[in-house]
Design a protein around this motif. Structure first.
Motif, PDB file in Angstrom:
ATOM      1  N   MET A   1       0.792  -1.377   0.121  1.00  0.00           N
ATOM      2  CA  MET A   1      -0.035   0.201   0.109  1.00  0.00           C
ATOM      3  C   MET A   1       0.782   1.254  -0.033  1.00  0.00           C
ATOM      4  SD  MET A   1      -2.849   1.169   2.812  1.00  0.00           S
ATOM      5  CE  MET A   1      -3.641   2.641   2.490  1.00  0.00           C
ATOM      6  N   THR A   2       0.618   2.165  -0.965  1.00  0.00           N
ATOM      7  CA  THR A   2       1.521   3.487  -1.036  1.00  0.00           C
ATOM      8  C   THR A   2       1.047   4.393   0.288  1.00  0.00           C
ATOM      9  OG1 THR A   2       1.092   3.265  -3.231  1.00  0.00           O
ATOM     10  CG2 THR A   2       1.947   5.329  -2.334  1.00  0.00           C
ATOM     11  N   SER A   3       2.214   4.708   0.635  1.00  0.00           N
ATOM     12  CA  SER A   3       2.179   5.688   2.038  1.00  0.00           C
ATOM     13  C   SER A   3       1.368   7.020   1.661  1.00  0.00           C
ATOM     14  CB  SER A   3       3.430   5.885   2.583  1.00  0.00           C
ATOM     15  OG  SER A   3       4.158   6.560   1.793  1.00  0.00           O
ATOM     16  N   ILE A   8       0.624  12.265  -1.145  1.00  0.00           N
ATOM     17  CA  ILE A   8       0.827  13.826  -1.183  1.00  0.00           C
ATOM     18  C   ILE A   8       1.630  14.269  -2.330  1.00  0.00           C
ATOM     19  CG2 ILE A   8       1.401  15.825   0.132  1.00  0.00           C
ATOM     20  CD1 ILE A   8      -0.027  14.332   2.522  1.00  0.00           C
ATOM     21  N   LYS A   9       2.890  13.518  -2.229  1.00  0.00           N
ATOM     22  CA  LYS A   9       3.951  13.953  -3.222  1.00  0.00           C
ATOM     23  C   LYS A   9       3.614  13.713  -4.651  1.00  0.00           C
ATOM     24  CE  LYS A   9       7.929  13.374  -0.223  1.00  0.00           C
ATOM     25  NZ  LYS A   9       9.095  12.384   0.246  1.00  0.00           N
ATOM     26  N   GLN A  10       2.893  12.623  -5.182  1.00  0.00           N
ATOM     27  CA  GLN A  10       2.665  12.420  -5.862  1.00  0.00           C
ATOM     28  C   GLN A  10       1.372  13.283  -6.591  1.00  0.00           C
ATOM     29  OE1 GLN A  10       1.278   8.399  -5.892  1.00  0.00           O
ATOM     30  NE2 GLN A  10       3.224   7.531  -6.446  1.00  0.00           N
ATOM     31  N   GLU A  41       4.187  15.080   9.309  1.00  0.00           N
ATOM     32  CA  GLU A  41       5.443  15.390   8.664  1.00  0.00           C
ATOM     33  C   GLU A  41       5.265  14.406   7.469  1.00  0.00           C
ATOM     34  OE1 GLU A  41       8.505  14.437  11.391  1.00  0.00           O
ATOM     35  OE2 GLU A  41       8.442  12.388  11.313  1.00  0.00           O
ATOM     36  N   LEU A  42       5.988  14.787   6.502  1.00  0.00           N
ATOM     37  CA  LEU A  42       6.280  13.838   5.228  1.00  0.00           C
ATOM     38  C   LEU A  42       7.666  13.003   5.456  1.00  0.00           C
ATOM     39  CD1 LEU A  42       5.956  16.223   2.150  1.00  0.00           C
ATOM     40  CD2 LEU A  42       4.395  14.494   2.931  1.00  0.00           C
ATOM     41  N   SER A  58      -4.775   9.894  -7.583  1.00  0.00           N
ATOM     42  CA  SER A  58      -3.940  10.512  -6.400  1.00  0.00           C
ATOM     43  C   SER A  58      -5.097  10.946  -5.266  1.00  0.00           C
ATOM     44  CB  SER A  58      -3.090  11.489  -6.805  1.00  0.00           C
ATOM     45  OG  SER A  58      -2.033  10.783  -7.544  1.00  0.00           O
ATOM     46  N   LEU A  59      -6.126  11.718  -5.993  1.00  0.00           N
ATOM     47  CA  LEU A  59      -7.286  12.290  -4.909  1.00  0.00           C
ATOM     48  C   LEU A  59      -7.998  11.092  -4.435  1.00  0.00           C
ATOM     49  CD1 LEU A  59      -9.190  14.568  -4.111  1.00  0.00           C
ATOM     50  CD2 LEU A  59     -10.339  14.240  -6.317  1.00  0.00           C
TER      51      LEU A  59
END
Length: 507
Positions: A1-3, A8-10, A41-42, A58-59
């Motif tokens: 699963m993508t963090s 957010i960066k994508q 934080e990222l 991404s949304l």
């Protein structure tokens, strides 16, 4: 699963690549997204090389994360507000958008509308993914190829939303869906989210208007021009001037207005507004049956069109003369009656006659189509004498508004499954009982007239039959029918218009 950090960066990177935001906005957008999902934080992970996910994908992923973390419910209006708030972050503020639009306009009006239309799709104000579900096809008719759409894009109301809306306190803000105060509005259970909504400001005859696109566009660049003042629609001289102003400012667009009476008007009569866009409708291509002229308006031509609705097309290089004649036609029609063809302008003091006007440019010429309307009812036709009659209401029973008038059918989503049932019946895959009851007589007629069908031909056959029904719907709505009797009565009105106008002006 993508963090969530990578999501957010994508999202931010894709917004930069789409020119929705600039590189200098990167940290700001990322931090605002962190705040929305309650993360401090990222992480330091970097984006991998290769294609990024689509912005809207991404949304979706960020919304899914918020739901799995218990930060967001699945109630549709809350989801809508959350998504609009995210897309608002990558949408220019109204002042920046207007500055960009009018700067591009100086170069070319089409560049300006292209910018605004593309932005409205990219920021998810125009619901491109839902609109893609719509069924659209063309159907031949005696009046040219008609556009048929089965509208599947507007989502059905969630029962939870309905319950919340019922219990929500009444609010007069914004006063309606077309008020300028919708720009940036958060939304609530009984009012759509508009955080990512923007308006281009423009002046029409000295009044402030806003231009937006419809969230569920029915045709290319389906735009709405709305008054800053919340006031009822009216067909009058100011309306004609406003429509001509729109096509003067945006000569590649048409502009039209729904009629200002129930039954023959649009769905929102409480707010003065017009519609427009960059699309050629079937009515634009209609054949001219006969041309007329007035001695008192030598610079304006009048044409009677071969169209199921009753249309007078007027054209001139001089927009002032065009507006003058449009006003004269409107005033004459407002009080005109011809009982022989069921036209009564008033009953018991109630007005029934009005006009659906459409303006466009053809080269240097200004052109207006004035569609004569009448909303009278009778015991035989309680929904409207000039309204879809009951034998075609199984296809469409709603008002015939501006868009349908021009030859684009907007049909209800129920038809998708109902037509499938008819197809299966015609292919002998089911019995008549399986066909939706309102369509059963029609289905029997189709089988009797065409006893043999196959999988390769059935879809196009049904499309053409639906188109034939829409053509009949428009004929029902026409005050003068395309028959010898109807055209004779129509010419009687035109001659009355010419005679009284020329006489009054001393010709």
């Amino acid at each position: 699963m993508t963090s969530i950090s990578k999501l957010i960066k994508q999202f931010t990177q894709q917004a930069i690549e789409l020119n929705l935001i600039s590189e200098v906005d990167r940290y700001y957008i990322q931090n605002r997204l962190l705040a929305l999902v309650k993360v401090d934080e990222l992480t330091s992970e970097s984006l991998s090389d290769g294609n990024l996910p689509e912005l809207l994908n991404s949304l979706d992923a960020i919304r899914h994360y918020a739901q799995t973390q218990g930060l967001l419910s699945t109630v549709s209006h809350e989801v809508e507000q959350f998504e609009a708030e995210i897309m608002d972050l990558v949408t220019p503020t109204p002042s920046v958008l207007n500055q960009t639009f009018w700067s591009l306009y100086k170069e070319n009006p089409e560049q300006a509308t292209d910018y605004f239309y593309q932005l409205s799709q990219a920021n998810d104000y125009i619901k491109t993914r839902q609109i893609a579900k719509n069924i659209a096809f063309k159907s031949p008719s005696d009046y040219g190829d008609l556009d048929i759409t089965i509208n599947l894009s507007k989502p059905e109301k969630d029962p939870k939303d309905i319950a919340l809306a019922k219990s929500a306190p009444a609010s007069a803000y914004p006063a309606c869906l077309l008020c300028m105060q919708n720009e940036g509005y958060q939304g609530r259970s009984n009012h759509p989210a508009r955080a990512n909504h923007r308006l281009v400001r423009l002046e029409l005859s000295g009044e402030n208007y806003g231009m937006q696109y419809s969230p569920y566009v029915y045709y290319n660049e389906h735009s709405i021009f709305l008054s800053e003042s919340h006031r009822p629609m009216a067909i009058d001289r100011a309306c004609f001037e406003h429509l001509l102003d729109v096509v003067s400012v945006l000569p590649h667009y048409f502009a039209g207005s729904n009629a200002d009476l129930p039954i023959v008007g649009g769905s929102i009569l409480a707010h003065d507004h017009y519609q427009g866009g960059a699309y050629e409708f079937a009515m634009d291509r209609a054949t001219v049956l006969e041309s007329f002229s007035l001695a008192s308006y030598e610079a304006v031509s009048i044409e009677l069109l071969k169209w199921p609705m009753s249309v007078l097309r007027i054209r001139s290089l001089n927009r002032q003369n065009l507006a003058d004649l449009a006003e004269r036609i409107h005033e004459t029609w407002m009080i005109y009656s011809d009982p022989a063809v069921d036209i009564h302008s008033h009953t018991n003091g109630e007005r029934h006659n009005t006009i659906t006007p459409i303006a466009r440019r053809r080269g240097e010429h200004y052109e207006m189509d004035l569609v004569l309307r009448n909303n009278r009812t009778s015991s035989e036709y309680p929904e409207g004498i000039f309204h879809p009659h009951r034998d075609v209401q199984h296809i469409k029973k709603e008002n015939i508004g501006l868009i349908e008038v021009m030859g684009l059918a907007i049909l209800p989503p129920r038809l998708l499954s109902e037509l499938d049932g008819i197809k299966r019946y015609l292919l002998n895959e089911t019995t008549l009982d399986a066909v939706a009851q309102p369509h059963q007589a029609w289905a029997q007629d189709l089988r009797q007239a065409h006893p043999s069908f196959n999988r390769h031909t059935i879809d196009r056959f049904i499309e053409c039959e639906v188109g034939a029904k829409f053509s009949r719907i428009l004929e029902d709505a026409g005050v003068y029918k395309q028959t010898d009797t109807g055209l004779t009565a129509f010419k009687k009105f035109i001659n009355y218009l010419i005679d009284t106008t020329d006489k009054e002006r001393g010709y």
